[in-house]
Design an enzyme around this catalytic site. Structure first.
Site, PDB file in Angstrom:
ATOM      1  N   SER A  66       0.858  -1.469  -0.072  1.00 33.15           N
ATOM      2  CA  SER A  66      -0.220   0.376  -0.299  1.00 33.15           C
ATOM      3  C   SER A  66       0.936   1.143  -0.082  1.00 33.15           C
ATOM      4  CB  SER A  66      -0.861   0.298   1.258  1.00 33.15           C
ATOM      5  OG  SER A  66      -1.952  -1.489   1.675  1.00 33.15           O
TER       6      SER A  66
HETATM    7  N1  SAH Z   1      -0.062  -4.845   3.595  1.00 28.88           N
HETATM    8  C1  SAH Z   1      -0.186  -4.928   2.540  1.00 28.88           C
HETATM    9  C2  SAH Z   1      -0.578  -4.656   1.672  1.00 28.88           C
HETATM   10  C3  SAH Z   1      -2.020  -6.111   0.821  1.00 28.88           C
HETATM   11  S1  SAH Z   1      -2.453  -5.670  -0.501  1.00 28.88           S
HETATM   12  C4  SAH Z   1       1.280  -4.283   2.611  1.00 28.88           C
HETATM   13  O1  SAH Z   1       1.499  -3.842   4.123  1.00 28.88           O
HETATM   14  O2  SAH Z   1       2.119  -4.442   2.018  1.00 28.88           O
HETATM   15  C5  SAH Z   1      -3.813  -7.140  -0.083  1.00 28.88           C
HETATM   16  C6  SAH Z   1      -2.830  -8.202   0.302  1.00 28.88           C
HETATM   17  O3  SAH Z   1      -4.240  -9.342   1.236  1.00 28.88           O
HETATM   18  C7  SAH Z   1      -2.987  -9.246  -1.173  1.00 28.88           C
HETATM   19  O4  SAH Z   1      -1.199 -10.053  -0.549  1.00 28.88           O
HETATM   20  C8  SAH Z   1      -3.936 -10.419  -1.024  1.00 28.88           C
HETATM   21  O5  SAH Z   1      -3.333 -11.697  -1.512  1.00 28.88           O
HETATM   22  C9  SAH Z   1      -4.488 -10.298   0.882  1.00 28.88           C
HETATM   23  N2  SAH Z   1      -5.624 -11.079   0.818  1.00 28.88           N
HETATM   24  C10 SAH Z   1      -6.878 -11.010  -0.531  1.00 28.88           C
HETATM   25  N3  SAH Z   1      -7.859 -11.261  -0.147  1.00 28.88           N
HETATM   26  C11 SAH Z   1      -7.892 -11.918   0.955  1.00 28.88           C
HETATM   27  C12 SAH Z   1      -7.724 -13.205   2.255  1.00 28.88           C
HETATM   28  N4  SAH Z   1      -9.185 -13.394   2.313  1.00 28.88           N
HETATM   29  N5  SAH Z   1      -7.587 -13.628   3.204  1.00 28.88           N
HETATM   30  C13 SAH Z   1      -5.993 -13.180   3.163  1.00 28.88           C
HETATM   31  N6  SAH Z   1      -5.973 -12.250   2.788  1.00 28.88           N
HETATM   32  C14 SAH Z   1      -6.424 -11.751   1.396  1.00 28.88           C
END
Ligand code: SAH
Length: 219
Positions: A66
């Site tokens: 993000s």
């Molecule tokens: N917080 C992260 C940004 C992640 S982007 C950072 O600081 O880098 C969103 C993430 O959510 C992705 O890696 C995606 O695979 C995950 N995601 C999406 N749906 C999900 C679910 N149901 N359970 C766990 N992770 C999920």
């Protein structure tokens, strides 16, 4: 370590912190945590030079780390305290979890891609952020064995508020999540759980990758 003097955008850590302040982040503890966590460890190798710019960047498995402002904003709005246990859904690179780990007792972060979870786990371990536990699984189920949580932060966009997660929030707890269509306008919603029910507040407009059900197939 990345050579920030070679940063083509001229956006080093000093500029990074200035941007957060200029955009309205004022909680000193949050600013300190943002200053302390080395973002260059969390971005993909070919994005190193962009690590301190204020934008989201691609990571493995088609996901993103993000934007720093959004990480700082959500962290500030989460209003964490040192004794809190926090659940993060969507570990991704582990960056948001790392920032939270500087502010609370324990972070449990769940990711549906094993590849991402393992990379984040080893990165967090290397940096010594040992109060973060990374779990592989479907965050839509939460982590019932560790519930209730003082705070829950979802870092992928939900089309509706996941009630299973609301149920895993402690009394007086706060949950932050982006809500909206996968390819459209989303906004950060802040839920506060009180005896009488759950209150909702709409915050800023954002753009997140989708929250998807089930553990991902391995890539
Ligand atoms: N917080 C992260 C940004 C992640 S982007 C950072 O600081 O880098 C969103 C993430 O959510 C992705 O890696 C995606 O695979 C995950 N995601 C999406 N749906 C999900 C679910 N149901 N359970 C766990 N992770 C999920």
């Amino acid at each position: 370590m990345v050579e920030l003097s070679q940063d083509p955008e001229g956006v080093g850590r000093m500029e990074f912190m200035l941007t957060l302040r200029r955009r309205g982040i004022s909680d000193q503890a949050v600013l300190r945590a943002m200053d302390e966590v080395p973002r260059e460890y969390f971005v993909a190798p070919d994005s190193l030079e962009l690590a301190y710019g204020d934008h989201a960047l691609p990571i493995a498995c088609g996901q993103t780390i993000s934007q720093p402002y959004v990480v700082a904003y959500m962290t500030e709005q989460l209003a964490v305290r040192a004794h809190h246990r926090v659940l993060e859904v969507g570990t991704g690179s582990g960056y948001q979890a790392a920032v939270l780990s500087r502010l609370v007792r324990e972070v449990i972060s769940i990711e549906r891609y094993r590849t991402l979870a393992e990379a984040a786990r080893s990165r967090l371990q290397t940096l010594g952020y040992d109060n973060v536990e990374v779990v592989v699984g479907d965050g839509l189920n939460g982590v019932p064995d560790s519930a209730p949580f003082d705070r829950i932060i979802i870092t992928a966009a939900a089309e509706a508020i996941p009630e299973t997660l609301v149920a895993q929030l402690a009394e007086g707890g706060v949950m932050l999540l982006p809500v909206g269509p996968h390819d459209g306008a989303q906004e950060i919603i802040k839920l506060t759980k009180m005896n009488e029910g759950v209150t909702q507040q709409r915050l800023i407009g954002v753009r997140f990758v989708p929250l998807l059900p089930g553990q991902a197939r391995e890539l």
